[in-house]
Design a protein around this motif. Sequence first.
Motif, PDB file in Angstrom:
ATOM      1  N   CYS A 271      86.726  62.266  58.715  1.00 15.89           N
ATOM      2  CA  CYS A 271      86.507  63.149  57.582  1.00 15.89           C
ATOM      3  C   CYS A 271      86.124  64.521  58.120  1.00 15.89           C
ATOM      4  N   ALA A 272      86.272  65.525  57.282  1.00 17.20           N
ATOM      5  CA  ALA A 272      85.852  66.855  57.688  1.00 17.20           C
ATOM      6  C   ALA A 272      85.003  67.484  56.592  1.00 17.20           C
ATOM      7  N   VAL A 273      83.919  68.160  56.997  1.00 14.73           N
ATOM      8  CA  VAL A 273      83.119  68.928  56.056  1.00 14.73           C
ATOM      9  C   VAL A 273      83.297  70.405  56.389  1.00 14.73           C
ATOM     10  N   LEU A 274      83.684  71.187  55.388  1.00 13.47           N
ATOM     11  CA  LEU A 274      83.879  72.630  55.590  1.00 13.47           C
ATOM     12  C   LEU A 274      82.794  73.389  54.838  1.00 13.47           C
ATOM     13  N   TYR A 275      82.140  74.293  55.532  1.00 10.44           N
ATOM     14  CA  TYR A 275      81.098  75.117  54.923  1.00 10.44           C
ATOM     15  C   TYR A 275      81.662  76.524  54.803  1.00 10.44           C
ATOM     16  N   ILE A 276      81.834  76.980  53.559  1.00  8.15           N
ATOM     17  CA  ILE A 276      82.508  78.258  53.344  1.00  8.15           C
ATOM     18  C   ILE A 276      81.506  79.299  52.858  1.00  8.15           C
ATOM     19  N   ASP A 277      81.505  80.442  53.484  1.00  4.54           N
ATOM     20  CA  ASP A 277      80.595  81.517  53.088  1.00  4.54           C
ATOM     21  C   ASP A 277      81.414  82.783  52.876  1.00  4.54           C
ATOM     22  N   LEU A 278      81.195  83.465  51.762  1.00  5.86           N
ATOM     23  CA  LEU A 278      81.927  84.710  51.522  1.00  5.86           C
ATOM     24  C   LEU A 278      81.289  85.830  52.340  1.00  5.86           C
ATOM     25  N   ASP A 279      82.105  86.577  53.061  1.00  4.90           N
ATOM     26  CA  ASP A 279      81.569  87.683  53.839  1.00  4.90           C
ATOM     27  C   ASP A 279      81.194  88.823  52.891  1.00  4.90           C
ATOM     28  N   ARG A 280      80.075  89.405  53.076  1.00  4.96           N
ATOM     29  CA  ARG A 280      79.633  90.598  52.347  1.00  4.96           C
ATOM     30  C   ARG A 280      79.594  90.437  50.825  1.00  4.96           C
TER      31      ARG A 280
ATOM     32  N   THR B  95      86.621  88.432  52.260  1.00  7.43           N
ATOM     33  CA  THR B  95      87.076  87.439  53.226  1.00  7.43           C
ATOM     34  C   THR B  95      86.000  86.372  53.301  1.00  7.43           C
ATOM     35  N   ALA B  96      86.314  85.283  53.985  1.00 11.61           N
ATOM     36  CA  ALA B  96      85.342  84.203  54.091  1.00 11.61           C
ATOM     37  C   ALA B  96      85.196  83.762  55.542  1.00 11.61           C
TER      38      ALA B  96
ATOM     39  N   ALA C 236      78.187  76.019  62.381  1.00  9.94           N
ATOM     40  CA  ALA C 236      79.458  76.559  62.867  1.00  9.94           C
ATOM     41  C   ALA C 236      79.860  77.772  62.031  1.00  9.94           C
ATOM     42  N   MET C 237      79.562  77.716  60.721  1.00  7.79           N
ATOM     43  CA  MET C 237      79.895  78.836  59.834  1.00  7.79           C
ATOM     44  C   MET C 237      79.182  80.108  60.298  1.00  7.79           C
ATOM     45  N   ARG C 238      77.912  79.958  60.698  1.00  4.22           N
ATOM     46  CA  ARG C 238      77.174  81.139  61.156  1.00  4.22           C
ATOM     47  C   ARG C 238      77.837  81.771  62.377  1.00  4.22           C
ATOM     48  N   ASN C 239      78.412  80.917  63.197  1.00  4.56           N
ATOM     49  CA  ASN C 239      79.133  81.437  64.354  1.00  4.56           C
ATOM     50  C   ASN C 239      80.417  82.143  63.937  1.00  4.56           C
ATOM     51  N   ALA C 240      81.115  81.514  62.971  1.00  9.96           N
ATOM     52  CA  ALA C 240      82.367  82.117  62.498  1.00  9.96           C
ATOM     53  C   ALA C 240      82.071  83.488  61.885  1.00  9.96           C
ATOM     54  N   ARG C 241      80.891  83.605  61.276  1.00 12.36           N
ATOM     55  CA  ARG C 241      80.548  84.823  60.560  1.00 12.36           C
ATOM     56  C   ARG C 241      80.501  86.047  61.480  1.00 12.36           C
ATOM     57  N   ASN C 242      80.234  85.801  62.753  1.00  9.53           N
ATOM     58  CA  ASN C 242      80.213  86.932  63.682  1.00  9.53           C
ATOM     59  C   ASN C 242      81.565  87.623  63.735  1.00  9.53           C
ATOM     60  N   ARG C 243      82.620  86.848  63.499  1.00 10.08           N
ATOM     61  CA  ARG C 243      83.958  87.436  63.583  1.00 10.08           C
ATOM     62  C   ARG C 243      84.546  87.731  62.208  1.00 10.08           C
ATOM     63  N   ARG C 244      84.036  87.092  61.175  1.00 12.87           N
ATOM     64  CA  ARG C 244      84.539  87.247  59.802  1.00 12.87           C
ATOM     65  C   ARG C 244      85.992  86.809  59.667  1.00 12.87           C
ATOM     66  N   ASP C 245      86.318  86.369  58.447  1.00 15.88           N
ATOM     67  CA  ASP C 245      87.686  85.964  58.142  1.00 15.88           C
ATOM     68  C   ASP C 245      88.213  84.966  59.169  1.00 15.88           C
ATOM     69  N   SER C 246      87.369  84.028  59.561  1.00 16.70           N
ATOM     70  CA  SER C 246      87.828  83.051  60.562  1.00 16.70           C
ATOM     71  C   SER C 246      87.074  81.737  60.368  1.00 16.70           C
ATOM     72  N   PHE C 247      87.552  80.728  61.049  1.00 16.27           N
ATOM     73  CA  PHE C 247      86.815  79.467  61.005  1.00 16.27           C
ATOM     74  C   PHE C 247      86.492  78.997  62.412  1.00 16.27           C
TER      75      PHE C 247
END
Length: 709
Positions: A299-308, A400-401, A425-436
Motif C-alpha cells: 500500500c502507499a500513503v501520500l501526504y500532499i501539501d499545497l505550496d504557499r 503547486t503541491a 518525506a513531504m517536508r523534504n519534497a517541500r524544499n524543491r516544491r512541485d515534486s514528490f
Amino acid sequence: MNQSVENNRILLVDDDLVLRTMAAHVLATAGFAVAECDSGESCLALLAEQPVDLVLLDVLMPGIDGFETCRRLRANPATRDIAVVMLTGLESSDSIETSYQVGASDFVTKPIGWDLLVHRIRYNLRAVLMRHRLVASEASLADAQRLARLGSWQWWPREGRFECSDQFARMFNLSPADRSRATPFTLLQAVVPDNRAEVEAARRQAVQSGTAYNLRFHSLGSDGGVRFFREELQSTVDPDGQVSKLTVVTQDISVLAAQEEKIRFLTYHDQTTELPTRQFFVEVATHVLEQAARNRAECAVLYIDLDRFSAINAFFGNETGNEVLRTTAQRIVASIRAADIAGYARSPEGLEVAARAGGDEFLVMLSQPRRELNTTLVADRLLEALRAPITVGGETVELTASIGIALFPRDGDSVDTLLEHAEYAMRNARNRRDSFTYFDDSIGQAATRRIHREAELRRAIGKGEMVLHFQPKVDTSNGRIIGAEALVRWQHPEWGLLPPGEFIPLAEDSGLIVPLGQAVFSMACAQVAAWQAVGIWRPPLVVAVNLSAASFIDQNLVEQLLACTRHHGVAPASLCLEVTETALMENLDLATSRLIELRAAGFRISLDDFGTGYSSLNYLKRFPVDQIKIDRSFVSDITSDDQDAAIVAAIVTLASKFGLELVAEGTETLAQVEKLRDLGCTVAQGYYFARPMPAEQLGSLLASAGKLP
Ligand code: C2E
Ligand code: CA
Ligand code: CA
C-alpha cells in the motif's frame, strides 16, 4: 415508562468511574435521569429494587461481565423487556455479535462518540416505549404500530398458521390473499438477495429449536424501494420441547439509519471539501492495512501539501481560500480515480481513499498499487492536476503541491507510522516544491541534517541557551497567583527565542530530553531560591515543571531531583511535576511506584492534559496525584458546547471525590473563566490572565501583591 423519552431512567453500568461520570453528565445534560453502578452483580441487585427504562452496560467488568449480565436480565421476567445497550470495546464484530446473541437491543463502541450515544439511547427508548404502549392498550395498537413503523406477525408451525398485524401487511404490501397463504419463508422473497440467506437461516433455527434472534436486514418495502428493518423473534416452546409459536416484531429503521449516517457523515467529513476527515482516513486505512498484511500486498500513503497556500488565504481571503481547497479536493479525487465525492472508491486496482488532513494538507491511500511505478504515476498525475491554474471569483491562482510517500510494509507497518513518514518525506519534497519524494530517499538526506541539529541542541543545553518562562496559575475568585508553570524556550543565537514545539520532539527522539529536563528542573529550583532570597515567595506558591516520559522512567530520577533541591536549598514541596497520562501509561507498574516515591520525597504531582487520553479511573485510583489539569481542548469550547461543559463538570465531580486540586488550562476569555467558576473550577491558567513570561516579570508581579492587576 414515561410517555416521552426524556426523563427516562437510565442505569449506567461500568466499572470505570471516570467514563461513568462523563457519560452520566452527558446523559443528564440530554435530559435523562441517570443511576450508576459498577458491576454486573450490583446492576442485577439494583434492578430488583428500582425499575429503569434502559441499561447501558459495559462488556468488560470484573465479576460477571456485561454479556452474562445481559443474559441474566433477559432470563428474568421482571427485567426481560428493559432496553439494553452494550458498551463494547473497539469495533470488534465478535463482541457485537455476542451482544445480539445475549439479547442486547443495541451496542455502542468505545471510545464513545457522545453525540451518537445520546442519539442511540433516544432511539432505543422510543422502541421500548412503543412496545410498552402496545402491551398497555390494545385499542391504540394500530396507531402505535404505524407511528413506530412497527409490524408484527405470528406463526404456529404445527398448524402452519400465519397471522400478521395490519401495519405489517401495509409495510410489505401484502394482499388479503398473501396474508392467508404466508409463511415465514414466503416472506423471504422481499428480503434483498444479500441478506436473504442469513434471515432464512435464523428463521429455520427458530422453527426447529425456538432460538430467538435480533437481526437487521434490507428488504423491499411497500413502495417497492429498499428499506432497512430490524426484526426481533421470540418463541414459545411447549413442555415437550416442541416449538409451538413464533412471535416477531419488525421495525422499519430506515429513518434512524439515515440519521445515524448523517451524523457519521458529519463527524467523518470535512465541511469545506466534503472529503473524509483524518479520523475516517485512519479508520479505513487501518482496515486496508490489515487486509494488505494478510494478502502480502503493498500500500502507499501520500501526504500532499499545497505550496504557499497561506499566501493565498492572506491575499485573497478565506472564501477564496476555501474555494481553492474545494477545487484541490476535486482534483485529487479525480486523479486517484476515487469515483464518488465521499472520497473513496473500490476499483480493480484496490481501495483508494482521499482525505483532508487539515489546513492545506491532504492524504491519499492507494491499496495494492502494483509496484512503485504505479504510485509514481499517481503522484505525477496529482502534481500535474494541481499545477493547473484555478479561477475563483475572477482571480486566477496558480498553485503547486509537494508530496511525500511512504510505502507499506517497507516504510512502516501501522497507519500512524506511515502517516508520520509520509509527512516527513513531504517536508523534504517541500524544499524543491512541485515534486514528490519517497520516505526511503528522504531519510538519507535528513539523517545528516538531523545529526547536525542534534549536536546543536546538545551544545545548546550545555551552553545554557535554554531559558524558562513562567505562566501563572490563578485563583479566579480573587486573582491571586497560586503557582506558575515553567515552560522552556531555546534562546538561539541566530534564530531568536524558539518555542518548545520546535525542539522538544527532537529532544525526545534523541534522548536529549533527559539532560534537558535536568537543566529545566535545576533552573526552576534556582529561580525559586532566588525569589525566596528576596522575600517575594510565600509558601502556598508552587512552581510546576513538565516531566517527559523518558525522564519519568529514568532510574535515578528521584535521587537527582532531591540532590538538585538540596543544592539550591529549596523544599521539594515548592515544586510540582506535571506528567501526562500517556507518559504514565507507557509503563503502568513503574509509573505507580515512581509516583509514590516522588510524593514520599515531598514533590507535588499534576496530571497534565487530562481528558484527552483514555481517561480512566483505573489510573486516577492507581496514580497518587495532587492535581489534575483539564486539557485546553475542553476549555476552548466550554461556553458553546454542552458536552464539553458536561465533561468538565464530570471532571470537577471526580476531583472533589478524590480530593484533587483542579486547574483549567488554556483559559482565554472571561466567559470561559465564569463558566468554569459556575462549574466549580476556580483555578485557571491561560492567556486570559497572562502569557508565559520571563522570570523577572513574574517576580515583579509576585513582589507587588501576588495578584494579577
Ligand atoms: P503544556 O504542558 O500543555 O503547556 C501549556 C502550553 O499551552 C504552553 O505552550 C502554553 O504557552 C500554552 N498556553 C497557555 N495558555 C494558553 C492559552 O490560553 N491558549 C493557548 N492557545 N495556549 C496556551 P508552550 O510553552 O509552547 O509549551 C508547549 C508544550 O511543550 C507544553 O505543553 C509541554 O508539553 C512542552 N514543554 C514545555 N516546556 C517543557 C519542559 O521544560 N519539559 C518538557 N518535557 N516539556 C515541555
Ligand atoms: Ca504542562
Ligand atoms: Ca497541558
